[in-house]
Design a protein around this motif. Structure first.
Motif, PDB file in Angstrom:
ATOM      1  N   ALA A  32       0.842  -1.207   0.000  1.00  0.00           N
ATOM      2  CA  ALA A  32       0.000   0.000   0.000  1.00  0.00           C
ATOM      3  C   ALA A  32       0.874   1.252   0.000  1.00  0.00           C
ATOM      4  O   ALA A  32       0.631   2.192  -0.761  1.00  0.00           O
ATOM      5  CB  ALA A  32      -0.917  -0.007   1.223  1.00  0.00           C
ATOM      6  N   HIS A  33       1.892   1.239   0.850  1.00  0.00           N
ATOM      7  CA  HIS A  33       2.775   2.413   0.931  1.00  0.00           C
ATOM      8  C   HIS A  33       3.478   2.631  -0.414  1.00  0.00           C
ATOM      9  O   HIS A  33       3.566   3.753  -0.914  1.00  0.00           O
ATOM     10  CB  HIS A  33       3.798   2.209   2.051  1.00  0.00           C
ATOM     11  N   ARG A  34       3.927   1.545  -1.006  1.00  0.00           N
ATOM     12  CA  ARG A  34       4.587   1.631  -2.317  1.00  0.00           C
ATOM     13  C   ARG A  34       3.638   2.240  -3.352  1.00  0.00           C
ATOM     14  O   ARG A  34       4.031   3.064  -4.173  1.00  0.00           O
ATOM     15  CB  ARG A  34       4.975   0.212  -2.725  1.00  0.00           C
ATOM     16  N   SER A  35       2.360   1.864  -3.264  1.00  0.00           N
ATOM     17  CA  SER A  35       1.375   2.331  -4.245  1.00  0.00           C
ATOM     18  C   SER A  35       1.054   3.815  -4.090  1.00  0.00           C
ATOM     19  O   SER A  35       0.607   4.466  -5.043  1.00  0.00           O
ATOM     20  CB  SER A  35       0.070   1.539  -4.107  1.00  0.00           C
ATOM     21  N   LEU A  36       1.247   4.363  -2.902  1.00  0.00           N
ATOM     22  CA  LEU A  36       0.916   5.782  -2.687  1.00  0.00           C
ATOM     23  C   LEU A  36       1.733   6.696  -3.596  1.00  0.00           C
ATOM     24  O   LEU A  36       1.291   7.786  -3.952  1.00  0.00           O
ATOM     25  CB  LEU A  36       1.165   6.189  -1.232  1.00  0.00           C
ATOM     26  N   ALA A  37       2.931   6.250  -3.952  1.00  0.00           N
ATOM     27  CA  ALA A  37       3.798   7.103  -4.782  1.00  0.00           C
ATOM     28  C   ALA A  37       3.130   7.448  -6.119  1.00  0.00           C
ATOM     29  O   ALA A  37       3.391   8.502  -6.698  1.00  0.00           O
ATOM     30  CB  ALA A  37       5.135   6.418  -5.010  1.00  0.00           C
ATOM     31  N   THR A  38       2.253   6.584  -6.595  1.00  0.00           N
ATOM     32  CA  THR A  38       1.584   6.853  -7.882  1.00  0.00           C
ATOM     33  C   THR A  38       0.138   7.323  -7.697  1.00  0.00           C
ATOM     34  O   THR A  38      -0.604   7.415  -8.679  1.00  0.00           O
ATOM     35  CB  THR A  38       1.580   5.586  -8.769  1.00  0.00           C
ATOM     36  N   LEU A  39      -0.233   7.620  -6.466  1.00  0.00           N
ATOM     37  CA  LEU A  39      -1.644   7.957  -6.217  1.00  0.00           C
ATOM     38  C   LEU A  39      -2.107   9.150  -7.059  1.00  0.00           C
ATOM     39  O   LEU A  39      -3.161   9.105  -7.700  1.00  0.00           O
ATOM     40  CB  LEU A  39      -1.856   8.238  -4.722  1.00  0.00           C
ATOM     41  N   GLN A  40      -1.313  10.207  -7.050  1.00  0.00           N
ATOM     42  CA  GLN A  40      -1.761  11.390  -7.788  1.00  0.00           C
ATOM     43  C   GLN A  40      -1.875  11.088  -9.292  1.00  0.00           C
ATOM     44  O   GLN A  40      -2.840  11.487  -9.947  1.00  0.00           O
ATOM     45  CB  GLN A  40      -0.810  12.558  -7.548  1.00  0.00           C
ATOM     46  N   LEU A  41      -0.869  10.376  -9.830  1.00  0.00           N
ATOM     47  CA  LEU A  41      -0.916  10.047 -11.263  1.00  0.00           C
ATOM     48  C   LEU A  41      -2.171   9.250 -11.585  1.00  0.00           C
ATOM     49  O   LEU A  41      -2.867   9.511 -12.568  1.00  0.00           O
ATOM     50  CB  LEU A  41       0.308   9.209 -11.660  1.00  0.00           C
ATOM     51  N   ARG A  42      -2.462   8.266 -10.721  1.00  0.00           N
ATOM     52  CA  ARG A  42      -3.608   7.398 -10.993  1.00  0.00           C
ATOM     53  C   ARG A  42      -4.929   8.147 -10.869  1.00  0.00           C
ATOM     54  O   ARG A  42      -5.782   8.076 -11.743  1.00  0.00           O
ATOM     55  CB  ARG A  42      -3.590   6.178 -10.047  1.00  0.00           C
ATOM     56  N   VAL A  43      -5.089   8.873  -9.736  1.00  0.00           N
ATOM     57  CA  VAL A  43      -6.413   9.487  -9.546  1.00  0.00           C
ATOM     58  C   VAL A  43      -6.660  10.596 -10.575  1.00  0.00           C
ATOM     59  O   VAL A  43      -7.794  10.779 -11.025  1.00  0.00           O
ATOM     60  CB  VAL A  43      -6.683   9.999  -8.105  1.00  0.00           C
ATOM     61  N   ASP A  44      -5.620  11.314 -10.958  1.00  0.00           N
ATOM     62  CA  ASP A  44      -5.821  12.364 -11.968  1.00  0.00           C
ATOM     63  C   ASP A  44      -6.227  11.744 -13.298  1.00  0.00           C
ATOM     64  O   ASP A  44      -7.174  12.195 -13.957  1.00  0.00           O
ATOM     65  CB  ASP A  44      -4.545  13.198 -12.142  1.00  0.00           C
ATOM     66  N   ARG A  45      -5.517  10.703 -13.699  1.00  0.00           N
ATOM     67  CA  ARG A  45      -5.814  10.056 -14.974  1.00  0.00           C
ATOM     68  C   ARG A  45      -7.202   9.414 -14.950  1.00  0.00           C
ATOM     69  O   ARG A  45      -7.998   9.553 -15.883  1.00  0.00           O
ATOM     70  CB  ARG A  45      -4.722   9.005 -15.241  1.00  0.00           C
ATOM     71  N   GLN A  46      -7.494   8.738 -13.848  1.00  0.00           N
ATOM     72  CA  GLN A  46      -8.786   8.039 -13.758  1.00  0.00           C
ATOM     73  C   GLN A  46      -9.952   9.036 -13.730  1.00  0.00           C
ATOM     74  O   GLN A  46     -10.976   8.807 -14.371  1.00  0.00           O
ATOM     75  CB  GLN A  46      -8.800   7.129 -12.522  1.00  0.00           C
ATOM     76  N   ALA A  47      -9.756  10.140 -13.014  1.00  0.00           N
ATOM     77  CA  ALA A  47     -10.839  11.135 -12.950  1.00  0.00           C
ATOM     78  C   ALA A  47     -11.062  11.764 -14.329  1.00  0.00           C
ATOM     79  O   ALA A  47     -12.215  11.973 -14.745  1.00  0.00           O
ATOM     80  CB  ALA A  47     -10.506  12.208 -11.920  1.00  0.00           C
ATOM     81  N   ALA A  48      -9.975  12.060 -15.030  1.00  0.00           N
ATOM     82  CA  ALA A  48     -10.118  12.692 -16.349  1.00  0.00           C
ATOM     83  C   ALA A  48     -10.815  11.737 -17.321  1.00  0.00           C
ATOM     84  O   ALA A  48     -11.716  12.132 -18.081  1.00  0.00           O
ATOM     85  CB  ALA A  48      -8.746  13.100 -16.881  1.00  0.00           C
ATOM     86  N   THR A  49     -10.426  10.463 -17.288  1.00  0.00           N
ATOM     87  CA  THR A  49     -11.055   9.503 -18.205  1.00  0.00           C
ATOM     88  C   THR A  49     -12.506   9.234 -17.799  1.00  0.00           C
ATOM     89  O   THR A  49     -13.381   9.073 -18.661  1.00  0.00           O
ATOM     90  CB  THR A  49     -10.252   8.184 -18.259  1.00  0.00           C
ATOM     91  N   ALA A  50     -12.758   9.205 -16.487  1.00  0.00           N
ATOM     92  CA  ALA A  50     -14.144   8.980 -16.025  1.00  0.00           C
ATOM     93  C   ALA A  50     -15.046  10.091 -16.558  1.00  0.00           C
ATOM     94  O   ALA A  50     -16.169   9.829 -17.016  1.00  0.00           O
ATOM     95  CB  ALA A  50     -14.194   8.912 -14.506  1.00  0.00           C
ATOM     96  N   LEU A  51     -14.561  11.320 -16.506  1.00  0.00           N
ATOM     97  CA  LEU A  51     -15.373  12.437 -17.014  1.00  0.00           C
ATOM     98  C   LEU A  51     -15.589  12.296 -18.521  1.00  0.00           C
ATOM     99  O   LEU A  51     -16.718  12.476 -19.015  1.00  0.00           O
ATOM    100  CB  LEU A  51     -14.689  13.770 -16.677  1.00  0.00           C
ATOM    101  N   ALA A  52     -14.524  11.937 -19.241  1.00  0.00           N
ATOM    102  CA  ALA A  52     -14.652  11.769 -20.698  1.00  0.00           C
ATOM    103  C   ALA A  52     -15.640  10.648 -21.020  1.00  0.00           C
ATOM    104  O   ALA A  52     -16.465  10.766 -21.946  1.00  0.00           O
ATOM    105  CB  ALA A  52     -13.284  11.478 -21.313  1.00  0.00           C
ATOM    106  N   LEU A  53     -15.581   9.578 -20.244  1.00  0.00           N
ATOM    107  CA  LEU A  53     -16.514   8.462 -20.473  1.00  0.00           C
ATOM    108  C   LEU A  53     -17.950   8.907 -20.180  1.00  0.00           C
ATOM    109  O   LEU A  53     -18.876   8.611 -20.955  1.00  0.00           O
ATOM    110  CB  LEU A  53     -16.137   7.270 -19.591  1.00  0.00           C
ATOM    111  N   ALA A  54     -18.127   9.632 -19.080  1.00  0.00           N
ATOM    112  CA  ALA A  54     -19.478  10.099 -18.736  1.00  0.00           C
ATOM    113  C   ALA A  54     -20.016  11.007 -19.847  1.00  0.00           C
ATOM    114  O   ALA A  54     -21.196  10.910 -20.222  1.00  0.00           O
ATOM    115  CB  ALA A  54     -19.450  10.830 -17.398  1.00  0.00           C
ATOM    116  N   GLU A  55     -19.148  11.857 -20.383  1.00  0.00           N
ATOM    117  CA  GLU A  55     -19.603  12.741 -21.474  1.00  0.00           C
ATOM    118  C   GLU A  55     -20.012  11.919 -22.692  1.00  0.00           C
ATOM    119  O   GLU A  55     -21.032  12.189 -23.333  1.00  0.00           O
ATOM    120  CB  GLU A  55     -18.495  13.741 -21.833  1.00  0.00           C
ATOM    121  N   ALA A  56     -19.216  10.895 -23.014  1.00  0.00           N
ATOM    122  CA  ALA A  56     -19.541  10.044 -24.173  1.00  0.00           C
ATOM    123  C   ALA A  56     -20.867   9.312 -23.938  1.00  0.00           C
ATOM    124  O   ALA A  56     -21.696   9.172 -24.850  1.00  0.00           O
ATOM    125  CB  ALA A  56     -18.410   9.052 -24.433  1.00  0.00           C
TER     126      ALA A  56
END
Ligand SMILES: Cc1ncc(COP(=O)(O)O)c(C=O)c1O
Length: 386
Positions: free
Chosen positions: A250-274
């Motif tokens: 879990a601690h190791r995964s935190l290092a990529t948290l911002q990258l993941r949540v930003d990417r996932q949120a942006a794609t989620a919005l694009a998917l919702a728009e589609a």
């Protein structure tokens, strides 16, 4: 103070030391050397573990950055403490069972995570009264009189409704109630409940926090050391401790948290728009969508445009939804959410949520946005033709 990405990368790491790793490996220990008198911090494996301690420092720094030295340091200092658990449910249970006594009243969302009704049964069997109200429209306000604990889930799973955490927390505090927020869907980068007035921020780390779909974890964060002490004591008594390997992953995964949540949120919005252009899709919800009923409130209390990775929507009926799920090629049919690989499921198959038969909970991963949207639209076409 440093930004979210820097904090996520550095949080909970020890001071750099020559010839030592940046993130020390998991400490596997049932007991520690303990000569003579009992002295801390590490005595017996159920009480404390250095791998949990590092992860807890990191989570606290994300949930409540600040505190003495925050400006001067790497920005990983915290104004709160976190206590980790082997699952989100263990963390949730720890708050309820460490804080409530027979005769107390708790207020729960009626549309929260599907195990809350089972928890309610348990609480009632212990003589704790439970009231419920929906998340939307701050409906829990009306149920607060005489309550000892208000439990909020915002955004809620799977309906993605949002309530005004600050407003509810202020109202609960005026009546002497404690406030806990399930922050699973938002993650601490998307929402900081303690800053919004909650006493506890609680989450399943199984989901977006760790994000790889390979472990279960939970945590409770609070500013008041008396609250965290009670939760920590509950963990010891119940023996609900996380494994060192899970804590380290879990601690190791935190290092990529911002990258993941930003990417996932942006794609989620694009998917919702589609999806909003498709006539067969109804009941479309995503807090980032400007037309969503929860959007204005989400904008006010969530952070950094991170409205989560979940999109929910309804297809005409059960068979239609099943055809859609079968036709997806790069999306796994699975429960849970927040992982790097997109998943989707017909939520009604569990029987626990009050949702239509065709209700889909879609969790957006980190695939290329265009690939994911193309896959979803093609699967909708397939489902319509079959
Ligand atoms: C909002 C929310 N809270 C809590 C939990 C429980 O977490 P865990 O599965 O880690 O016990 C879940 C699981 O799906 C969830 O969605």
């Amino acid at each position: 103070m440093t930004g979210d990405g820097t904090r996520a990368v550095r949080a909970g790491l020890p001071e750099p030391r020559a010839n030592e790793p940046a993130l020390p490996g998991p400490a596997f220990a049932a007991h520690y050397h303990l000569p003579g008198e009992v002295s801390g911090p590490y005595t017996y494996g159920r009480e404390a573990n250095p791998t949990w301690a590092a992860l807890e420092t990191a989570i606290a720094a994300l949930e409540a950055p600040g505190g003495p030295g925050a400006e001067a340091g790497a920005g990983t200092e915290a104004e709160a403490e976190a206590v980790t658990f082997p699952s989100g449910m263990a963390a949730i249970s720890a708050v309820f069972l460490s804080q409530l006594r027979p005769g107390d009243t708790a207020v729960l969302p009626s549309d929260g995570y599907q195990l809350l009704p089972a928890l309610r049964e348990r609480l009632e069997a212990f003589g704790i009264a439970v009231r419920t109200a929906p998340t939307a429209g701050d409906a829990q306000l009306a149920a607060l009189e005489g309550a000892r604990l208000l439990w909020i889930e915002s955004p809620s799973n799977p309906g993605l409704d949002v309530c005004d955490i600050r407003r509810l927390a202020d109202a609960a505090h005026r009546r002497g109630a404690l406030v806990a927020v399930d922050n699973t869907l938002a993650t601490p980068l998307g929402q900081r409940p303690l800053e919004l007035g909650a006493d506890f921020s609680v989450a399943s780390g199984t989901k977006a926090l760790t994000g790889h779909g390979d472990l279960l974890l939970g945590y409770v964060a609070a500013r008041d050391p008396r609250l965290t002490a009670a939760v920590r004591n509950w963990r010891k008594v119940a023996g609900a401790i996380p494994g060192p390997m899970e804590a380290w992953l879990a601690h190791r995964s935190l290092a990529t948290l911002q990258l993941r949540v930003d990417r996932q949120a942006a794609t989620a919005l694009a998917l919702a728009e589609a999806l909003s252009d498709r006539p067969e899709v109804t009941g479309l919800r995503h807090p980032g969508l400007p037309s969503d009923p929860a959007h204005d409130l989400a904008l006010q209390q969530m952070r950094g445009g991170r409205f989560g990775c979940v999109v929910s929507f309804v297809l005409p009926d059960r068979a239609y939804a099943e055809r859609f799920l079968t036709a997806l090629r790069i999306v796994d049919e699975a429960t849970s959410f927040g992982g790097v690989r997109s998943t989707a499921e017909r939520r009604g198959r569990w029987g626990g949520d009050a949702v239509p038969e065709g209700f889909i909970r879609f969790s957006v991963g980190v695939e290329d946005t265009e690939d994911l949207i193309a896959d979803v639209l093609a699967a909708l076409d397939d489902a319509a033709c079959s």
